[in-house]
Design a protein around this motif. Structure first.
Motif, PDB file in Angstrom:
ATOM      1  N   PHE A 172       0.873  -1.172   0.000  1.00  0.00           N
ATOM      2  CA  PHE A 172       0.000   0.000   0.000  1.00  0.00           C
ATOM      3  C   PHE A 172       0.906   1.216   0.000  1.00  0.00           C
ATOM      4  O   PHE A 172       1.665   1.447   0.938  1.00  0.00           O
ATOM      5  CB  PHE A 172      -0.928  -0.014   1.225  1.00  0.00           C
ATOM      6  N   GLN A 174       2.634   4.847   0.055  1.00  0.00           N
ATOM      7  CA  GLN A 174       2.570   6.186   0.629  1.00  0.00           C
ATOM      8  C   GLN A 174       2.315   7.121  -0.556  1.00  0.00           C
ATOM      9  O   GLN A 174       2.978   6.999  -1.584  1.00  0.00           O
ATOM     10  CB  GLN A 174       3.927   6.468   1.310  1.00  0.00           C
ATOM     11  N   PRO A 175       1.304   8.012  -0.440  1.00  0.00           N
ATOM     12  CA  PRO A 175       0.884   8.747  -1.637  1.00  0.00           C
ATOM     13  C   PRO A 175       1.974   9.621  -2.267  1.00  0.00           C
ATOM     14  O   PRO A 175       1.948   9.829  -3.482  1.00  0.00           O
ATOM     15  CB  PRO A 175      -0.264   9.631  -1.126  1.00  0.00           C
ATOM     16  N   ALA A 176       2.895  10.137  -1.486  1.00  0.00           N
ATOM     17  CA  ALA A 176       3.907  11.026  -2.067  1.00  0.00           C
ATOM     18  C   ALA A 176       5.094  10.238  -2.600  1.00  0.00           C
ATOM     19  O   ALA A 176       5.419  10.305  -3.779  1.00  0.00           O
ATOM     20  CB  ALA A 176       4.368  12.039  -1.031  1.00  0.00           C
ATOM     21  N   SER A 177       5.747   9.481  -1.756  1.00  0.00           N
ATOM     22  CA  SER A 177       7.001   8.826  -2.144  1.00  0.00           C
ATOM     23  C   SER A 177       6.779   7.539  -2.924  1.00  0.00           C
ATOM     24  O   SER A 177       7.652   7.098  -3.646  1.00  0.00           O
ATOM     25  CB  SER A 177       7.808   8.480  -0.898  1.00  0.00           C
ATOM     26  N   ARG A 178       5.629   6.952  -2.755  1.00  0.00           N
ATOM     27  CA  ARG A 178       5.300   5.638  -3.333  1.00  0.00           C
ATOM     28  C   ARG A 178       6.166   4.506  -2.781  1.00  0.00           C
ATOM     29  O   ARG A 178       6.189   3.418  -3.332  1.00  0.00           O
ATOM     30  CB  ARG A 178       5.364   5.645  -4.861  1.00  0.00           C
ATOM     31  N   PHE A 179       6.889   4.770  -1.716  1.00  0.00           N
ATOM     32  CA  PHE A 179       7.451   3.673  -0.931  1.00  0.00           C
ATOM     33  C   PHE A 179       6.257   3.001  -0.236  1.00  0.00           C
ATOM     34  O   PHE A 179       5.115   3.425  -0.411  1.00  0.00           O
ATOM     35  CB  PHE A 179       8.411   4.212   0.134  1.00  0.00           C
ATOM     36  N   HIS A 239       1.240  10.861   6.707  1.00  0.00           N
ATOM     37  CA  HIS A 239       0.470  10.031   5.779  1.00  0.00           C
ATOM     38  C   HIS A 239      -0.416   9.002   6.457  1.00  0.00           C
ATOM     39  O   HIS A 239      -1.219   8.349   5.792  1.00  0.00           O
ATOM     40  CB  HIS A 239       1.429   9.352   4.802  1.00  0.00           C
TER      41      HIS A 239
END
Ligand SMILES: Cc1cc2nc3c(=O)[nH]c(=O)nc-3n(C[C@H](O)[C@H](O)[C@H](O)COP(=O)(O)OP(=O)(O)OC[C@H]3O[C@@H](n4cnc5c(N)ncnc54)[C@H](O)[C@@H]3O)c2cc1C
Lengths: 261, 788
Positions: A172, A174-179, A239
């Protein structure tokens, strides 16, 4: 970025020798190290590139174990780790194409970012991290956020993954980093199920022991219904709250199990 | 007729250079002998600055000079271009905005010193040797806390942190309050319009250059309006007359408002270049952009809507706190006032409206116009409170809007908030959007989502915006310290090709393609005969630049006026050669002919005659074919539209995905439909960014938490659905020659409330009614709201 020297040895021995210098640091794909140098948060005197060492590259399979060289890129794993599809899938979910074409498994594990993907696979697979001096069980390797069992100057040369009967990775973003905001890797072996979770805990990647027991008894999402990950050690940030992450641990584990069964 | 005139979806000619890496951006410019500046920026939000030790830094390798606030003798502060008068008739509080921190640090990212060196690395190395002596002060971050009596002051020389307390229309306040007492239903909503960072793909860059031989200065900069920068920097900051100052804004990679303003770095580079007799270059890093580009939005609002027993809107009242940040950026005071209060009527007949805005100084980066500027803030609260009212009253939100629309036959329509809408047909866009979105078929899609365990919701929003900024005499009365006309010089060359020098500026809008389409249409030649020149004060007439969706409406109108002068003169030349009266000359398809005869001349014959005036009416007419026009609009333009968004929510994770998005806009006449569609799509993408992802966040100490893309979430392709865009509903503007309204900001204005209304609708339908969730509606927030 500060000035630094750059060497690119062709053997592990030469690399280890170059790393004897206190100011020296190994460089692999550079996707973590170079940005931190650009921001002047990191200032190695010498970068010892591992990318000239042929022996650290590539994927092989024997006796049910997949061995991945320390400098194998995420893109290579995504494209070639057919014998371990969940691992190939995980590699394909890391970052963007540019990151996957540069970033490597050794760099990712050595860095042990609490939101990185590979640590979950390594821990859930009971992988062995092979270095120039020894072999380290994944259970001993990860020691909290950005901390591992590696000694100064020790190089990850390969990672050995016992191939499970079935496995699944649920990330799932993280909306900013996409980690991984939270991500779960479930691996099912003949002798039991292992569940490793990344992105969620203040302690970095961890195994969810209760879920492993429950799933080893009965491999179904329902087996998890009475369980909950306690929120105390979970990360709270911009987040998501600790409670949210604890909740996601369970949701994503359930999804991984459903995807397998 | 030209095949690519008005109405043709011509491909953008500038894209060839942009997409093949041949654009020439400011950072591509490197001047002989250029030095580099690195700015040392504050890493605390609020502090008394006791001293700055620069000696060690100054003696480091390659360093040319270290500058601090005391080095700007005779240099003014950065001017604010708009003065607001408060409820009591007093001017706003206007603190000095120095180039570098003077005595006090007021926000993280504020410049405290600058090092100019031979290389950027040398400048950075030296900056690390600068020692700051400061005492940290408690930071003022929360706006409501900032206006308390005992709050620490951002500016010690002001009486409080309140920039102004504005009431609009103040005379209506009592009547509005009475209407609320008489109302049958009152809907109240408190909400936040989240702070955003514009994040144009190209970060800001400035290069100052000084020519000793004629004592002139040139600034190359990433600006949306080079003439405005020349005027502000020349007249107010550095004291350089315009004829000794040239400002060049070449290809600019996106602005979204944040490149309108005059920034300290521009003034610094121009100033330092003259001091050092060397060009001085600064290129912002992305990290610097987060803490030095003006931010957008950041309003905290309470809105109330009064309705009668038949659900007619009877009054509207709003209280807003608007964040100014630590200093007043160029147009900051106008955004929450005239660009916001005047839009509170929306598309509705609400007869009584009162808007109160308190603008507040805080220890944060200055806030100013960002795509839509004030209008998104107005639209969001209005379209949210209407949806809430519909829910409370149990009526369909589309029908509640329809019932209260200003009707098609009521235009021109004077709103109670000082503006007069010239044209519009709100039912047309509503019906179009309902049709294109298959509103009627929603129930089936909802059932299908439900079967998959997902929540589904649909939300709509209308918007009105005031574009084509702006009638100069009107904005002057409202406090603008600038005129807002636009200019164009149309230069016809001897062989018939045309160069248009426009005061508008393109930083992604496609002027080089759409402007020639207009001229091609007017003269009857192909658009490739026309070249657009913009962005350089040395070769364009004084113009106000591009923002507020004004380029085609104001800049395009100036170009039309200049072209009309060209045509009129060309007809006289043709009449002379054809030995006819100019009244009988017709221009069609690039040919001048005498009405009722077969005598004609080609466009090129006439243009050649203008420059080789052998057979020419020299006694009556000057040779040459070049005309300039300045166009000052008589009113704003009022684009409007209806946006419908359909979302799915994953109840296990709270993740919202946008399944469908429909935009039905009325932009009046459209020059290039493809470019217009692109503008809407880009705007909607940014609106979705605001609604679902983007959030500029400070902690209570004034540290910027979302200071990089690791934590500031930009919308990416996968976040944006296929968007159905329609602009077939057209009520042309009545007061500009092209009948155009402007389309640049619509997408960013109409989409956030549509998205949020859809999210809340989904939750409501799932039996999880929530009155409001503040943007961005992240998965974590949705999940928390559903499990509260
Ligand atoms: C935009 C972006 C998005 C990303 N998204 C994700 C994501 O979604 N998921 C994810 O897991 N990761 C993500 N990453 C991180 C990425 O996977 C990195 O490649 C990885 O974390 C580091 O690998 P590297 O080869 O680039 O290592 P480097 O940056 O070269 O090195 C990282 C650290 O490890 C050390 N090191 C490197 N190799 C070895 C070795 N063989 N032995 C010992 N020490 C070594 C270095 O000295 C350094 O300290 C992202 C990165 C970027 C830039």
């Amino acid at each position: 970025m500060y000035n630094f020297d750059f060497v690119k040895p062709s053997t592990v021995e030469e690399a280890v020798a170059a790393l004897q210098d206190d100011e020296a640091q190994p460089l692999s794909g550079g996707q973590t190290l170079i940005p931190s140098m650009k921001q002047r948060l990191n200032a190695p005197g010498t970068l010892v590139s591992l990318l000239g060492i042929e022996a650290l590259k590539g994927i092989s399979v024997s006796d049910g174990v997949m061995t991945i060289g320390g400098t194998t890129t995420h893109a290579t794993v995504a494209a070639q780790a057919d014998a371990y599809p969940a691992l190939a899938y995980l590699a394909g979910q890391i970052g963007d194409p540019a990151v996957r074409n540069r970033g490597t498994i050794g760099g990712s594990l050595a860095n042990n970012d609490p939101a990185a993907c590979y640590p979950a696979a390594a821990l859930a697979s009971g992988a062995t991290i092979v270095t120039n001096t020894r072999e380290i069980a994944a259970d001993d390797f990860f020691q909290g956020m950005f901390t591992t069992d590696l000694e100064e100057g020790e190089i990850i040369t390969a990672v050995k993954f016992p191939i499970p009967e079935a496995a699944n990775y649920q990330k799932f973003e993280q909306p900013a980093s996409r980690f991984a905001l939270t991500a779960v890797f479930v691996a099912k072996y003949a002798d039991g199920v292992r569940v490793a979770i990344t992105g969620a805990s203040e302690e970095g990647v961890f195994r969810w022991a209760e879920a492993e027991d429950a799933l080893s008894n009965s491999f179904s999402a329902e087996a998890l219904s009475a369980l909950a990950v306690p929120a105390n050690d979970m990360i709270t940030d911009l987040h998501g709250t600790a409670e949210y992450r604890a909740h996601l641990c369970k949701v994503l584990t359930g999804r991984a199990v459903s995807a397998i069964s | 007729m030209p095949k690519d005139g008005i109405g043709a979806s011509t491909k953008r000619r500038e894209d060839i250079r942009f997409l093949t890496g041949k654009g020439r951006y400011t950072d591509d410019i490197n001047l002989h002998g250029q030095a580099y500046v690195h700015f040392l920026r504050a890493d605390v939000a609020h502090a008394t600055l006791n001293g700055i030790e620069t000696q060690d830094a100054a003696s480091m390798p390659g360093v040319l000079r270290v500058f601090t606030a005391t080095d700007f003798d005779g240099v003014g502060g950065l001017p604010c271009g708009w003065q607001i008068t408060d409820r009591k008739g007093q001017p706003m509080q206007e603190p000095k905005h120095p180039i570098m921190a003077e005595g006090k640090i007021r926000h993280v990212g504020e410049i405290v010193a600058a090092v100019v060196a031979e290389t950027l690395d040398q400048a950075r190395d030296a900056a690390e040797a600068i020692v700051l002596d400061y005492d940290e002060l408690p930071a003022v971050i929360d706006m409501k806390a900032a206006v308390q009596e005992d709050a620490p002051r951002v500016h010690d020389d002001l009486t409080s942190n309140l920039c102004y307390d504005w009431g609009f229309v103040e005379e209506n306040k009592a009547a509005v309050d009475e209407a609320f007492l008489a109302a049958d239903h009152v809907t109240t909503l408190e909400l936040v319009n989240n702070r955003l960072v514009a994040n144009p793909m190209e970060p800001r860059v400035a290069i100052g250059d000084y020519a000793a031989h004629d004592d002139s200065s040139t600034l190359y900069t990433t600006s949306q309006n080079p003439h405005v920068i020349r005027l502000l920097m020349g007249a107010f900051v550095l004291g350089i007359p315009e004829h000794k100052l040239r400002v060049v804004a070449p290809d600019v990679g996106g602005g979204f408002g944040t490149k309108i303003f005059h920034y300290a770095e521009e003034a610094f580079c121009t100033f330092a270049a003259k001091q050092l007799k060397r060009p001085v270059k600064w290129t912002s890093t992305r990290s610097e952009a987060f803490m030095s580009d003006a931010h957008g939005r950041d309003h905290v609002t309470k809105i109330q809507l009064a309705l009668d027993a038949e659900n007619n809107f009877t009054a509207l009242r709003t209280d807003t706190y608007a964040n100014m940040g630590a200093y007043l950026s160029t147009f900051a005071p106008s955004v929450p006032t005239w660009l916001h209060g005047t839009l509170m009527a929306g598309n509705y007949r609400t007869p009584l409206i009162y808007v109160n805005v308190k603008a507040v100084f805080t220890n944060t980066v200055p806030v100013d116009a960002y795509r839509g500027a004030g209008r998104p803030e107005a639209t969001f609260q209005l379209e949210r409170v209407i949806d809430k009212a519909a829910r409370e009253l149990g009526v369909d939100p589309a029908e509640l809007r329809r019932q209260n629309f200003i009707r098609k036959d009521q235009f021109p329509y004077a709103t109670p908030v000082a503006v007069e809408y010239d044209t519009g047909d709100y039912e047309a866009t509503l019906n179009k959007a309902l049709e294109l979105s298959d509103y009627a078929g929603f129930a089936n899609r909802h059932a299908e989502s439900q079967a998959r365990g997902k929540l589904r919701g649909i939300g709509l929003a209308h918007y009105i915006e005031a574009c084509g900024i702006a009638p100069s005499n009107l904005v002057g009365q409202l406090g603008a310290r600038a005129g807002l006309y636009e200019s164009a010089t149309v230069r016809v060359n001897a062989t018939g090709g045309i160069v248009v020098m426009t005061g508008s500026h393109s930083h992604g809008q496609g002027h080089e393609t759409s402007f020639p389409q207009v001229i091609a249409q007017m003269i009857g030649i192909e658009p490739d005969q026309v070249e657009i020149v913009h962005g350089d004060t040395a070769n364009t007439p004084m113009g106000m630049g591009t923002y507020g969706s004004r380029s085609i409406a104001v800049g395009g109108s100036a170009m039309v006026r200049a072209t009309e002068k060209i045509i009129s003169k060309a007809k006289k030349i043709a009449a002379h050669i054809l030995e006819a009266s100019d009244a009988d000359i017709e221009l069609k398809d690039g040919k001048f002919s005498v009405a009722g005869t077969d005598k004609s001349l080609n466009w090129g014959d006439v243009t050649l005659a203008a420059y080789v005036p052998h057979n020419y009416p020299l006694t009556d007419l000057e040779p040459g074919l070049e005309e300039t026009a300045f166009y000052d609009p008589s009113n704003f333009t009022y684009p409007s539209g209806c946006y419908i968004c359909e979302v799915e929510i994953d109840p296990d994770t709270g993740k919202v995905t946008i399944e469908r998005f429909t935009a039905a806009d009325d932009f009046g006449n459209v020059i290039n439909p493809m470019i217009v569609e692109g503008q809407v799509q880009g705007g909607v993408a940014q609106g979705i960014g605001q609604a679902l992802l983007e959030n500029c966040t400070y902690d209570s100490e004034g540290q910027l938490l979302s200071a990089s893309y690791m934590d500031y979430a930009m919308p990416r392709a996968s976040d944006v659905p296929m968007i159905t865009v329609d602009h077939s509903c057209q009520t042309p503007c009545t007061h500009n020659p092209l009948g155009v309204k402007g389309c640049g900001e619509a997408g960013a204005i109409g989409s956030p409330p549509a998205v949020i209304n859809a999210v809340l609708d989904a939750m409501h339908r799932a039996g999880k009614p929530v009155a409001h969730i503040d943007m961005p509606v992240t998965p974590a927030k949705v999940w928390a709201a559903m499990n509260a």
